[in-house]
Structure formats: structure tokens, C-alpha cells
Design an enzyme around this catalytic site. Structure first.
Site, PDB file in Angstrom:
ATOM      1  N   ASN A  12       0.849  -1.236  -0.022  1.00 51.14           N
ATOM      2  CA  ASN A  12       0.147   0.067   0.027  1.00 51.14           C
ATOM      3  C   ASN A  12       0.928   1.481  -0.159  1.00 51.14           C
ATOM      4  O   ASN A  12       1.368   1.498   0.973  1.00 51.14           O
ATOM      5  CB  ASN A  12      -1.087  -0.198   1.083  1.00 51.14           C
ATOM      6  CG  ASN A  12      -1.606   1.179   1.561  1.00 51.14           C
ATOM      7  OD1 ASN A  12      -1.760   2.115   0.282  1.00 51.14           O
ATOM      8  ND2 ASN A  12      -2.304   1.577   2.742  1.00 51.14           N
ATOM      9  N   TRP A  13       1.061   1.866  -1.146  1.00 50.04           N
ATOM     10  CA  TRP A  13       1.912   3.018  -1.167  1.00 50.04           C
ATOM     11  C   TRP A  13       1.379   4.256  -0.528  1.00 50.04           C
ATOM     12  O   TRP A  13       2.067   5.354  -0.280  1.00 50.04           O
ATOM     13  CB  TRP A  13       2.054   3.397  -2.797  1.00 50.04           C
ATOM     14  CG  TRP A  13       2.739   2.303  -3.532  1.00 50.04           C
ATOM     15  CD1 TRP A  13       3.472   1.061  -3.116  1.00 50.04           C
ATOM     16  CD2 TRP A  13       3.230   2.147  -5.013  1.00 50.04           C
ATOM     17  NE1 TRP A  13       3.951   0.387  -4.094  1.00 50.04           N
ATOM     18  CE2 TRP A  13       3.743   0.925  -5.437  1.00 50.04           C
ATOM     19  CE3 TRP A  13       2.847   3.246  -5.899  1.00 50.04           C
ATOM     20  CZ2 TRP A  13       4.123   0.851  -6.431  1.00 50.04           C
ATOM     21  CZ3 TRP A  13       3.416   2.908  -7.226  1.00 50.04           C
ATOM     22  CH2 TRP A  13       4.019   1.851  -7.633  1.00 50.04           C
ATOM     23  N   LYS A  14       0.112   4.309  -0.208  1.00 50.39           N
ATOM     24  CA  LYS A  14      -0.498   5.435   0.326  1.00 50.39           C
ATOM     25  C   LYS A  14      -0.252   6.724  -0.584  1.00 50.39           C
ATOM     26  O   LYS A  14      -0.455   6.421  -1.684  1.00 50.39           O
ATOM     27  CB  LYS A  14      -0.254   5.691   1.818  1.00 50.39           C
ATOM     28  CG  LYS A  14      -0.241   4.400   2.740  1.00 50.39           C
ATOM     29  CD  LYS A  14       0.155   4.512   4.103  1.00 50.39           C
ATOM     30  CE  LYS A  14      -0.170   3.474   4.755  1.00 50.39           C
ATOM     31  NZ  LYS A  14       0.012   3.488   6.189  1.00 50.39           N
ATOM     32  N   HIS A 104      -9.466   1.477   5.080  1.00 51.36           N
ATOM     33  CA  HIS A 104      -8.106   1.689   5.891  1.00 51.36           C
ATOM     34  C   HIS A 104      -8.319   2.485   7.147  1.00 51.36           C
ATOM     35  O   HIS A 104      -9.255   3.431   6.926  1.00 51.36           O
ATOM     36  CB  HIS A 104      -6.973   2.212   4.808  1.00 51.36           C
ATOM     37  CG  HIS A 104      -5.613   2.044   5.513  1.00 51.36           C
ATOM     38  ND1 HIS A 104      -5.163   2.978   6.237  1.00 51.36           N
ATOM     39  CD2 HIS A 104      -4.806   1.201   5.009  1.00 51.36           C
ATOM     40  CE1 HIS A 104      -3.899   2.470   6.563  1.00 51.36           C
ATOM     41  NE2 HIS A 104      -3.723   1.658   5.761  1.00 51.36           N
ATOM     42  N   GLU A 106      -6.770   4.739   8.062  1.00 48.43           N
ATOM     43  CA  GLU A 106      -6.361   6.146   7.722  1.00 48.43           C
ATOM     44  C   GLU A 106      -7.824   6.800   7.030  1.00 48.43           C
ATOM     45  O   GLU A 106      -7.920   8.125   7.071  1.00 48.43           O
ATOM     46  CB  GLU A 106      -5.247   6.310   6.607  1.00 48.43           C
ATOM     47  CG  GLU A 106      -4.073   6.385   7.396  1.00 48.43           C
ATOM     48  CD  GLU A 106      -2.947   5.580   6.796  1.00 48.43           C
ATOM     49  OE1 GLU A 106      -2.712   5.520   5.586  1.00 48.43           O
ATOM     50  OE2 GLU A 106      -1.867   5.008   7.511  1.00 48.43           O
ATOM     51  N   GLY A 179       2.897   2.448  10.665  1.00 44.59           N
ATOM     52  CA  GLY A 179       4.010   3.425  10.745  1.00 44.59           C
ATOM     53  C   GLY A 179       4.748   3.752  11.979  1.00 44.59           C
ATOM     54  O   GLY A 179       5.430   4.675  12.106  1.00 44.59           O
ATOM     55  N   SER A 219       3.766  -2.124  10.281  1.00 45.56           N
ATOM     56  CA  SER A 219       5.260  -2.323  10.415  1.00 45.56           C
ATOM     57  C   SER A 219       5.801  -3.755  10.012  1.00 45.56           C
ATOM     58  O   SER A 219       6.606  -4.357  10.796  1.00 45.56           O
ATOM     59  CB  SER A 219       5.585  -1.993  12.012  1.00 45.56           C
ATOM     60  OG  SER A 219       5.239  -0.692  12.177  1.00 45.56           O
ATOM     61  N   GLY A 240       3.159  -1.092   4.240  1.00 46.67           N
ATOM     62  CA  GLY A 240       3.056   0.298   4.002  1.00 46.67           C
ATOM     63  C   GLY A 240       4.418   0.821   3.536  1.00 46.67           C
ATOM     64  O   GLY A 240       4.913   0.476   2.615  1.00 46.67           O
TER      65      GLY A 240
END
Ligand code: 13P
Length: 260
Positions: A12-14, A104, A106, A179, A219, A240
Site C-alpha cells: 500500500n503506497w498510500k 483503511h 487512515e 507506521g 510495520s 506500508g
């Protein structure tokens, strides 16, 4: 990881990498995996870039016959119409997408996505022939208040409530692990993934429970992937930060080759 569920490693490149960077990155990733003789039949590899990269990635994957698959990070709950800024599932499918991430943390946190919105988006994805990667996970405060699995299980039940059994992927992503460099232990991941599988079995029956891949995210690195993948109910990873480094991500994809 069970032998009859093909592991999935999804990056997931965000909101990272524009379409030019995406082309360079995807090319390098595909060639690195090819040089390492990665067997995609044994472990599926997906990249999940920003929407604006999808057309470039489609051209690359189709043109060079790469075995990578890809998808979107979100979709609209609607199929078409006056919804400024939204992206329809049909558009993602038309670009050759296989997957779409839904719910997600976020999106839940910064875009106020409720369980009802997540459920509507899961239905839309399925209707448009996309496989939703349904994200669930608790915050640190939830963990202290409710214990390890009750909130993720409730989120999963809500996401598929009233829907007929379909191919989905579930991603358990504890918010406290995203993260932070503080991944769940393999035992923690296994405990929640097993509870999620039980909830799927209860709702959609044994076949769905057995067939559905449940990923861990938060992570993940090349150092912790092998231990996570040794757990019977962890069928892959949603990665991520480490998915933005070709060498690190390809090493995660090749977890079966790591020394145990
Ligand atoms: P990190 O791997 O950077 O913790 O992010 C996980 C994630 O949110 C993937 O969707």
C-alpha cells in the site's frame, strides 16, 4: 499460512510516488523479482498505488507481461454520477485492477468512514468484480478497553453484514502498529486473525472461512515477515512504508526463501 491459501503480499503506497516514479519503481520491482526467480504461483504480489498511477502501471504490466497485480486504495460507494472527486469501481476495473483497499484506518480516521460506508463500498467492489481488501484494526485505547480481537471482529462483521459470500481479503491492521515500527508479535497477529476467520465462518460458512486470505499489516519488514507467515491464520501482509523500498519489499515477497 495454510498450504491451500495462496499468500498475498500487497504494497500500500498510500500517497507516495507520482506516475513517473511509479513506472520506474514497478519496473525495478518486477525485474528484481524476475532475477530472483520469484514464483508468483506460490506468493501473489500486488501494488496498490495512488489512482493517478494506475493507467501507467496497467500499460507497464500488460506491455511487459509482468505477473504483478494491482488495485486502488479506495473507491466510491456509488457506481457513477454527480460525486465530485470520487472514483468508481467500474473505472478501477476498466484499468485492470484486481484489488481495492476498503476501510483503511487512515480513511476511517481522516475521512470519517463508518462501518456503514465500509459495508457499502465492499458491496460496490464485489458488484464491480474487484476483490476488496477489507481493513480492520483497533487503536491502542481500544486494545486497552476491549482486548485484542473484539473491535476488529465487530468491524469485519459490520463490513459483510447482509452480503452474500464472495471473494474478499481481510487485512488485520492494528492502528498502533501502523507506521510506528512496533509490529504486533506473531502470536498477537495469529490470535486476531484466527478470531477473524471464526467470524467469517460463522457469517459466511466454512468454505469462506477456509478460503479467505487474512493479511497482517503494521510495520511489516523483511525481518518479521517469516515469523508472521509461520502462523496458521496469517496468509500474507499489507505493507506500508517497507513497500516503497524495492529491495526491502521484494525481500518481503520472497519470505519463503528466508532462512528460518
Ligand atoms: P506500515 O507498514 O508503514 O506500518 O503501514 C501499514 C499499512 O497501513 C498498510 O496499509
Amino acid at each position: 499460512m495454510a498450504v491451500d491459501r495462496r499468500p498475498l503480499i500487497a504494497g500500500n503506497w498510500k500517497m507516495n510516488l507520482d506516475h513517473l516514479q511509479a513506472i520506474a519503481f514497478t519496473q525495478k520491482l518486477a525485474w528484481t523479482l524476475r532475477d530472483a526467480r520469484h514464483d508468483y504461483a506460490t506468493t501473489e504480489v500486488a501494488v496498490i498505488p495512488p489512482f493517478t498511477d494506475l493507467r501507467s502501471i496497467q500499460n507497464l504490466v500488460e506491455g511487459d507481461k509482468f505477473d504483478l497485480v494491482y488495485g486502488g486504495q479506495d473507491l466510491s460507494a456509488h457506481d457513477a454520477g454527480a460525486y465530485t472527486g470520487e472514483i468508481s469501481g467500474a473505472f478501477l476495473r476498466a484499468l485492470g485492477s484486481t484489488y481495492v483497499i476498503i476501510g483503511h484506518s487512515e480513511r476511517r480516521q481522516y475521512h470519517a468512514e463508518t462501518d456503514d460506508v465500509v459495508r457499502a463500498k465492499v458491496a460496490t467492489a464485489i458488484r464491480n468484480d474487484l476483490t476488496p481488501i477489507v481493513c480492520v484494526g483497533e487503536t491502542e485505547a481500544d486494545l486497552a478497553q476491549f482486548g485484542p480481537s473484539s473491535l476488529p471482529v465487530a468491524q469485519l462483521r459490520a463490513a459483510i453484514d447482509g452480503l452474500s459470500p464472495a471473494e474478499i481479503v481481510v487485512a488485520y491492521e492494528p492502528v498502533w502498529a501502523i507506521g510506528t515500527g512496533k509490529a504486533a508479535t506473531e502470536d498477537q497477529a495469529q490470535q486476531v486473525c484466527a478470531a477473524l476467520r471464526s467470524a467469517l465462518t460463522e457469517t459466511w460458512g466454512l468454505d469462506s472461512g477456509d478460503a479467505t486470505r487474512i493479511l497482517y499489516g503494521g510495520s511489516v519488514t523483511s525481518s518479521n515477515i517469516s515469523a508472521l507467515m509461520r502462523q496458521p491464520d496469517v496468509d500474507g501482509a499489507l505493507v506500508g512504508g517497507a513497500s516503497l523500498d524495492v529491495i526491502e519489499f521484494s525481500s518481503i515477497c520472497r519470505f519463503l526463501k528466508h532462512a528460518v
